[in-house]
Design an enzyme around this catalytic site. Structure first.
Site, short mmCIF file in Angstrom:
data_model
loop_
_atom_site.label_atom_id
_atom_site.label_comp_id
_atom_site.label_asym_id
_atom_site.label_seq_id
_atom_site.Cartn_x
_atom_site.Cartn_y
_atom_site.Cartn_z
CG ASP A 9 -1.61 1.28 1.48
OD1 ASP A 9 -2.33 1.71 0.56
OD2 ASP A 9 -1.43 1.87 2.57
N GLY A 44 -5.15 2.64 -3.15
CA GLY A 44 -6.45 3.24 -3.39
C GLY A 44 -6.36 4.36 -4.40
#
Length: 276
Positions: A9, A44
């Site tokens: 991430d 994201g």
């Protein structure tokens, strides 16, 4: 266990609060890549907002973007697989945003679009100005999100940010219940809205297995709720110290926060061919 893939991430994990990658992380990940380990960004973010990090890491793998909504080939500049939001759900979300007075950021095709300039947009624009022009994310202000959505080919997700997180949580719950959408927290005050079924863990598994590996061979790092599907599916799911306690409780390992060298230390520990 022998790990062959490192899944990372970005925000709150690999990136410091200043949106940089620690030199120790760059060094450890470079050594891992040189030893044949696959390093994959699982974020994201929209693909237009990962340029400086992808280039700093010198990756040759596709990026998993918008919480698993699509897989993007950075070098060929094309989407390899995707599950975007259907048009009817997009317009339904926009109507509800207008009714609730919540500003939304629309991630579509090759740009992020907004109607009202929020603090989140302002901060991102300021960060973008610090980058070389070729690395800057594409932000477009539009007169109408609804009209812009109609002109777009693919809508990847909505990013909703609001200071009243209790109200935002209720709004997201209503979208899940009424429209059957996937709503995941990606930051303290941000909820991401995507097509149901999409997740970082699902898209990562698809890519891993398509390349002849197993999820048990994945070492994954994350810090937020949108990372849980990846952390729990990986052979070793590693949470950052800056994560919520609920995230850390469901990880296999907790390391230092994103200002410390925990990622580098973990990579160096679990890959014998990587030395400090």
């Amino acid at each position: 266990m022998s790990y062959r893939i490192i899944a990372l991430d970005l925000d709150g994990t690999l990136l410091t609060p200043g949106k940089t990658i620690l030199p120790a992380s760059l060094k450890a990940l470079a050594k891992a890549r040189q030893a044949g380990i696959k390093v994959v960004i699982v974020t994201g973010r929209h693909h237009v907002a990962i340029h400086p990090f992808y280039q700093a890491l010198e990756l040759d793998t596709p990026a998993i973007c918008c919480n698993g909504t699509y897989l993007y080939d950075y070098h060929a500049k094309k989407v390899l697989s995707a599950d975007p939001l259907p048009e009817n759900q997009v317009q339904a979300v926009i109507r509800r945003l207008d009714d609730a007075g919540i500003p939304g950021l629309l991630y579509a095709d090759d740009a992020m679009m907004y109607q009202h300039e929020t603090g989140h947009v302002q901060r991102t624009l300021k960060w973008a100005e610090s980058l070389p022009p070729a690395q800057r994310p594409v932000f477009v202000q539009v007169n109408s999100l609804a009209d812009a959505a109609k002109r777009a080919h693919s809508i990847w997700k909505f990013a909703l940010a609001h200071s009243d997180t209790t109200m935002l949580a209720r709004f997201a719950q209503q979208l899940e219940t009424d429209l059957g959408l996937a709503c995941e927290w990606s930051w303290q005050d941000q909820v991401d809205i995507a097509k149901a079924g999409n997740s970082k863990g699902k898209r990562l598994r698809e890519w891993v297995e398509a390349n002849g590996y197993q999820m048990s061979e994945v070492l994954a790092f994350g810090d937020n709720y949108n990372d849980l599907s990846m952390l729990e599916a990986a052979g070793l799911g590693v949470a950052m110290a800056n994560a919520d306690e609920a995230i850390k409780a469901r990880a296999d390992l907790v390391i230092g926060d994103n200002t410390e060298a925990g990622i580098a230390e973990t990579v160096n520990k679990y890959f014998e061919h990587v030395s400090t």
